[in-house]
Design an enzyme around this catalytic site. Structure first.
Site, mmCIF file in Angstrom:
data_model
loop_
_atom_site.group_PDB
_atom_site.id
_atom_site.type_symbol
_atom_site.label_atom_id
_atom_site.label_comp_id
_atom_site.label_asym_id
_atom_site.label_seq_id
_atom_site.Cartn_x
_atom_site.Cartn_y
_atom_site.Cartn_z
ATOM 1 N N GLY A 1 0.938 -1.919 0.189
ATOM 2 C CA GLY A 1 0.347 0.725 0.276
ATOM 3 C C GLY A 1 0.558 1.166 0.363
ATOM 4 O O GLY A 1 0.330 2.350 -0.354
ATOM 5 N N ASP A 2 2.249 1.243 -0.027
ATOM 6 C CA ASP A 2 2.775 2.110 -0.325
ATOM 7 C C ASP A 2 4.060 1.613 -0.878
ATOM 8 O O ASP A 2 4.225 0.706 -1.244
ATOM 9 C CB ASP A 2 3.291 2.281 1.407
ATOM 10 N N ASP A 3 5.364 2.516 -0.839
ATOM 11 C CA ASP A 3 6.145 2.461 -1.924
ATOM 12 C C ASP A 3 7.157 1.159 -1.706
ATOM 13 O O ASP A 3 7.261 0.588 -0.636
ATOM 14 C CB ASP A 3 7.525 3.606 -1.381
#
Ligand SMILES: *[C@@H]1O[C@H](CO)[C@@H](O)[C@H](O)[C@H]1NC(C)=O
Ligand SMILES: *[C@@H]1O[C@H](CO)[C@@H](O)[C@H](O)[C@H]1NC(C)=O
Ligand SMILES: *[C@@H]1O[C@H](CO)[C@@H](O)[C@H](O)[C@H]1NC(C)=O
Ligand SMILES: *[C@@H]1O[C@H](CO)[C@@H](O)[C@H](O)[C@H]1NC(C)=O
Ligand SMILES: *[C@@H]1O[C@H](CO)[C@@H](O)[C@H](O)[C@H]1NC(C)=O
Ligand SMILES: *[C@@H]1O[C@H](CO)[C@@H](O)[C@H](O)[C@H]1NC(C)=O
Length: 486
Positions: A268-270
């Site tokens: 859900g992120d980098d």
């Protein structure tokens, strides 16, 4: 995947004639014998496990020797901590490995020791406790000054180590499951008193290996080496829902000589977020992330980058070498995030070989990233961004080729892009490039870049830099180690 494909073929062809049936029987026999070969490759002796590591160990134990129970219900925090404490006595005598057999091993946080290997069986899952009261709170990182979710302390990571040397977490793709849903709900509900825990954090340490394990549903970041060096990460799988908050994959933070290879991340992120501290705290701590190699990373993260440099980059980021990056349905590829107040630098960044599918921006540099540690950031602390190289890029179904934004009065310099073919999606934006306060060159780039990145001509296609020298971490040879159950 492959197996499912094979059974589908078999199922679909059941009605076919004799000749094809005979052919099928041959295929089935082949598949069967391949399974046998795989089985033999992994294990010749019952209860004997082989793996490769920076160091093998002279002593062994199983978590069951310390009263551990892998039923998914019994809390094993004490078993893990007692195991580590007991095995730490062998540090000067060849070190020790702790074996985690097949099972569900529920536990709160525990600390690691030096000259230590945690080996996970392929069917072993370390399950993070859902009882927040079992998570001790520790101080914020000195280079951040604050926790990221809340100003005060932070919950210690599930597996934690500090001031160590020679630490290995490996296995035959066993799992470390953060059961993050509870934490994500608390985060969204603004019910967190402290910053969420990570799955693995190691601080002030040297010679670290994390390989062939899966990290699942972390409360927040997954793998966080900080103030450390000589770190090898290989064959890691990281999985979290694409909308889970801040589930960054791997975050090398103020670290030197880190190598990340053969990694598959859905999050859900980098997927990889390179960092070095936050605003005035990161500036005064002054510890950069440097000499970082990333090879064969596959990333799926629709709302974030495959590789992010920043946004916390106040100690500086220098000498990052990324090769063979695959990103599918990811917001951007290698993104620089910074802003006024961050200070620090991002320089000597080399990216070679990216295969990208479905992406908002292939090249994205953000000079106005907000999110400050507090109100004391220095408006004169402007970041230096220079010598950023991208080459050999193939992208499809892209909405905008690039969005490159420096800072007024602080031009981001030495951007080089060569041999990039960007296939735009049908509904792409009319102007594929937007560029402000940047300076650089391009060659062999389609669609035609912005005026701030003038085309040097097709004959200059090899002009961007990629270092030819070998870093020390690339010379580390892995040894063949084994664990034999008593
Ligand atoms: C990880 O697993 C792969 C495939 O089984 C193996 O080739 C590789 O040596 C392992 N690497 C490490 C560092 O354990
Ligand atoms: C683990 O390390 C942290 C930080 O050094 C410390 O606060 C905590 O008490 C340690 N936990 C145990 C069980 O020793
Ligand atoms: C760990 O190392 C850091 C940096 O060298 C030092 O400041 C700190 O006191 C050390 N902590 C312990 C528990 O030894
Ligand atoms: C490891 O396990 C994960 C999760 O079960 C799976 O998605 C991945 O394909 C596995 N990797 C390997 C190399 O077997
Ligand atoms: C351009 O990039 C493609 C894709 O990575 C690669 O196959 C090709 O060799 C590169 N061309 C040159 C001239 O380097
Ligand atoms: C292209 O990208 C859009 C989103 O930008 C997505 O909805 C669509 O499914 C993608 N098409 C293909 C063929 O992957």
């Amino acid at each position: 995947m492959k197996f499912r494909y094979d059974t589908n073929i078999i199922r679909n062809r059941l009605h076919l004639q004799m000749r094809e049936m005979i052919w099928l029987i041959v295929v089935v026999m082949l598949v069967g014998s391949m399974g046998g070969v795989n089985g033999r490759k992994v294990k010749s002796v019952e209860g004997s496990f082989e793996y490769t590591a920076m160091n093998c160990r002279g002593h062994s134990a199983s978590i069951t020797d310390f009263g551990g129970v892998g039923d998914g219900k019994t809390l094993n925090t004490r078993a893990f901590q007692e195991a580590v404490n007991k095995l730490s006595q062998y540090g000067s005598d060849g070190g020790a490995q702790l074996f985690v057999p097949a099972g569900q091993w529920l536990t709160g946080s525990f600390n690691l020791t030096s000259h230590f290997t945690l080996y996970l069986h392929k069917d072993a899952t370390i399950l993070a406790s859902q009882d927040i009261n079992t998570w001790p709170v520790i101080d914020p990182l000195p280079s951040y000054g604050h926790g990221r979710d809340a100003a005060g302390g932070r919950y210690i990571s599930l597996i934690f180590g500090t001031n160590l040397t020679d630490v290995i977490i490996t296995g035959d793709n066993g799992t470390i499951d953060g059961q993050g849903l509870l934490w994500w709900q608390k985060f969204h509900g603004k019910k967190l008193k402290y910053t969420r825990p990570y799955l693995f954090e190691i601080m002030y340490s040297d010679t670290i290996q994390v390989s062939n394990v899966t990290f699942l549903n972390s409360p927040s970041w997954n793998v966080h080496p900080v103030y450390s060096s000589n770190i090898l990460m290989q064959g890691i799988t990281i999985l979290a829902p694409i909308k889970s908050p801040n589930t960054d994959g791997i975050n090398p933070d103020s670290c030197s000589y880190t190598k990340i290879e053969d990694t598959y991340i859905v999050s859900g992120d980098d997927c990889v977020a390179v960092k070095s501290g936050w605003d005035e705290y990161g500036i005064s701590y002054g510890m950069p992330t440097q000499h970082l190699i990333i090879r064969r990373l596959t990333c799926i993260s629709p709302y974030s980058a495959a590789i992010a440099l920043g946004s916390e980059m106040s100690g500086g980021i220098q000498d990052v070498r990324a090769e063979d990056i695959v990103a599918i349905n990811t917001e951007s590829a290698v993104r620089i995030k910074t802003g006024v107040g961050r200070g620090g630098f991002v320089k000597d960044i080399y990216v070679k070989g990216m295969t990208l599918h479905t992406m908002k921006w292939v090249f994205w540099i953000t000079g106005n990233y907000g999110s400050h540690a507090d109100t004391h950031w220095d408006p004169k602390a402007i970041p230096v961004i220079e010598n950023i190289n991208y080459q050999d890029v193939v992208a499809e179904n892209v909405t905008m080729a690039a969005r490159l934004e420096g800072i007024a009065g602080d031009t981001f310099k030495g951007i080089c892009i060569s041999n990039a073919t960007i296939g735009m999606r049908v509904k792409a934006k009319k102007v594929p490039w937007t560029c402000t306060d940047i300076e650089g060159v391009t060659s062999g780039v389609v669609p035609k870049p912005c005026d701030l990145l003038p085309d040097q001509g097709e004959d200059k296609i090899g002009m961007c830099t990629f270092p030819q020298d070998k870093l020390e971490i690339d010379n580390v040879e892995l040894k063949k180690c084994s664990y034999v159950t008593p």
